[in-house]
Design an enzyme around this catalytic site. Sequence first.
Site, PDB file in Angstrom:
ATOM      1  N   ASP A  92      17.168   3.815   5.395  1.00  0.00           N
ATOM      2  CA  ASP A  92      18.240   4.433   4.613  1.00  0.00           C
ATOM      3  C   ASP A  92      19.221   5.082   5.580  1.00  0.00           C
ATOM      4  O   ASP A  92      18.998   5.097   6.790  1.00  0.00           O
ATOM      5  CB  ASP A  92      17.671   5.403   3.574  1.00  0.00           C
ATOM      6  CG  ASP A  92      16.955   6.590   4.194  1.00  0.00           C
ATOM      7  OD1 ASP A  92      16.998   6.752   5.437  1.00  0.00           O
ATOM      8  OD2 ASP A  92      16.334   7.364   3.437  1.00  0.00           O
ATOM      9  N   ASP A 266      12.238   0.609  -3.668  1.00  0.00           N
ATOM     10  CA  ASP A 266      11.326   1.355  -2.806  1.00  0.00           C
ATOM     11  C   ASP A 266      10.942   2.627  -3.531  1.00  0.00           C
ATOM     12  O   ASP A 266      11.703   3.119  -4.358  1.00  0.00           O
ATOM     13  CB  ASP A 266      12.011   1.753  -1.495  1.00  0.00           C
ATOM     14  CG  ASP A 266      12.964   2.915  -1.703  1.00  0.00           C
ATOM     15  OD1 ASP A 266      14.095   2.685  -2.160  1.00  0.00           O
ATOM     16  OD2 ASP A 266      12.576   4.067  -1.454  1.00  0.00           O
ATOM     17  N   CYS A 304      -9.358  -5.731 -10.002  1.00  0.00           N
ATOM     18  CA  CYS A 304      -8.537  -5.568  -8.800  1.00  0.00           C
ATOM     19  C   CYS A 304      -9.328  -6.006  -7.565  1.00  0.00           C
ATOM     20  O   CYS A 304     -10.504  -5.684  -7.425  1.00  0.00           O
ATOM     21  CB  CYS A 304      -8.108  -4.105  -8.666  1.00  0.00           C
ATOM     22  SG  CYS A 304      -7.117  -3.792  -7.191  1.00  0.00           S
ATOM     23  N   CYS A 306      -8.586  -5.190  -4.413  1.00  0.00           N
ATOM     24  CA  CYS A 306      -8.343  -4.335  -3.239  1.00  0.00           C
ATOM     25  C   CYS A 306      -9.669  -3.767  -2.718  1.00  0.00           C
ATOM     26  O   CYS A 306     -10.653  -3.692  -3.458  1.00  0.00           O
ATOM     27  CB  CYS A 306      -7.364  -3.218  -3.585  1.00  0.00           C
ATOM     28  SG  CYS A 306      -8.124  -1.726  -4.243  1.00  0.00           S
ATOM     29  N   CYS A 309     -11.328  -0.975  -4.912  1.00  0.00           N
ATOM     30  CA  CYS A 309     -11.995  -1.395  -6.144  1.00  0.00           C
ATOM     31  C   CYS A 309     -13.192  -2.300  -5.870  1.00  0.00           C
ATOM     32  O   CYS A 309     -14.126  -2.364  -6.665  1.00  0.00           O
ATOM     33  CB  CYS A 309     -11.007  -2.105  -7.062  1.00  0.00           C
ATOM     34  SG  CYS A 309      -9.707  -0.999  -7.654  1.00  0.00           S
ATOM     35  N   HIS A 335      -5.239   1.104  -3.002  1.00  0.00           N
ATOM     36  CA  HIS A 335      -5.242   0.504  -4.339  1.00  0.00           C
ATOM     37  C   HIS A 335      -3.838   0.502  -4.947  1.00  0.00           C
ATOM     38  O   HIS A 335      -3.379  -0.505  -5.495  1.00  0.00           O
ATOM     39  CB  HIS A 335      -6.197   1.237  -5.294  1.00  0.00           C
ATOM     40  CG  HIS A 335      -5.933   0.858  -6.713  1.00  0.00           C
ATOM     41  ND1 HIS A 335      -6.430  -0.298  -7.277  1.00  0.00           N
ATOM     42  CD2 HIS A 335      -5.112   1.416  -7.655  1.00  0.00           C
ATOM     43  CE1 HIS A 335      -5.952  -0.419  -8.507  1.00  0.00           C
ATOM     44  NE2 HIS A 335      -5.156   0.605  -8.766  1.00  0.00           N
TER      45      HIS A 335
HETATM   46 ZN   LIG Z   1      -7.807  -1.721  -6.560  1.00  0.00          ZN
END
Ligand SMILES: [Zn+2]
Length: 375
Positions: A92, A266, A304, A306, A309, A335
Amino acid sequence: MGAASFSLNARDGKARCGVISTPRGDIRTPAFMPVGTAATVKGMLPENVRATGADVLLGNTYHLMLRPGAERVAQLGGLHKFMNWQRPILTDSGGFQVMSLASLRKLTEKGVTFRSHIDGMKYDLTPERSMEIQRLLGSDIVMAFDECPALPADRTRLNESMQLSMRWAQRSREAFGDRPGHMLFGIQQGGLEQDLREESAKALTEIGFDGYAVGGLAVGEGQEAMFGCLDFAPDQLPEDKPRYLMGVGKPADIVGAVARGIDMMDCVLPSRSGRTGQAWTRRGQVNLRNARHADDPRPLDEHCSCPCCQSYSRAYLHHVTRSKEMIAGTLLTWHNLHYYQELMEGMRAAISEGRFASFQTDFEAEFGSGDIELL
Ligand SMILES: [Zn+2]
């Protein structure tokens, strides 16, 4: 260094799917950019941020110019090397954060004078200096220096501020010069006023930028007012360039913005929430500090993929959050970033396949359904 470019691959209603190609890699749009404020996405290793699906990070000029300093980063080989992220970085211009964080600000035609919120040192930030700092950092996508008034603001103030930002946009363009492989984005202002936004878009298009941001939103006006403005603002910008909505947002804001023709966003939310025990899932927001999770052996989201998880229970996340263990922020940020990127991937696929409207309906229904039932 090769050129940077944008190509649109698909359209579905106003939603768009494309690719920004840069010498440091492609950015698939709609894109969500995790925020690496002070040369780090807090609590995450860069390779892990990449593994969530992020193509590009955002760095903050204001923070980096104060500490460690743009000249020092340049001396050390640039921001990519410094923070160990070799893919594209957008920075920015510093203008927005000067207004929100610095003290004793003084705004003139030339630029802004302010005192650092860290040590009280005095700094000047002008369009020319902002372009220089972003060049020293090595940013791939550079933002023009602008002024962003807090909303609500009266029309006279919005108009004066927008006109000043357009003069600064011209000076940013001149100071940026010709830098193959790097992009300069202009920033549309004008608050919620359609005619001021139109005038701003025309001024920017005349100057000519590689992409255009819708600035001055997500500053406290609320989702309804923001969507109202996004019903016309992106349409005023050139179709063949990327459109970036700065500082947005919650998952529902993101989906609504994409539906209105936005390509990039963002927000600090996934990482900031993660550090305060808040998770974002397909079924809305979950507060891991809540006692209901204390004995729950289930993952945050069983669908999920990730690492959080896959390997940790809600009970564990509740425990490390309550105990203020460092891993709590890391696991929940991981996550959250994964969820955000999966949402973007889902939107890109839906746009490509011409089913964005049903994607949006399904998203809203599931997101509004609330967290899973207690055991
Ligand atoms: Zn997750």
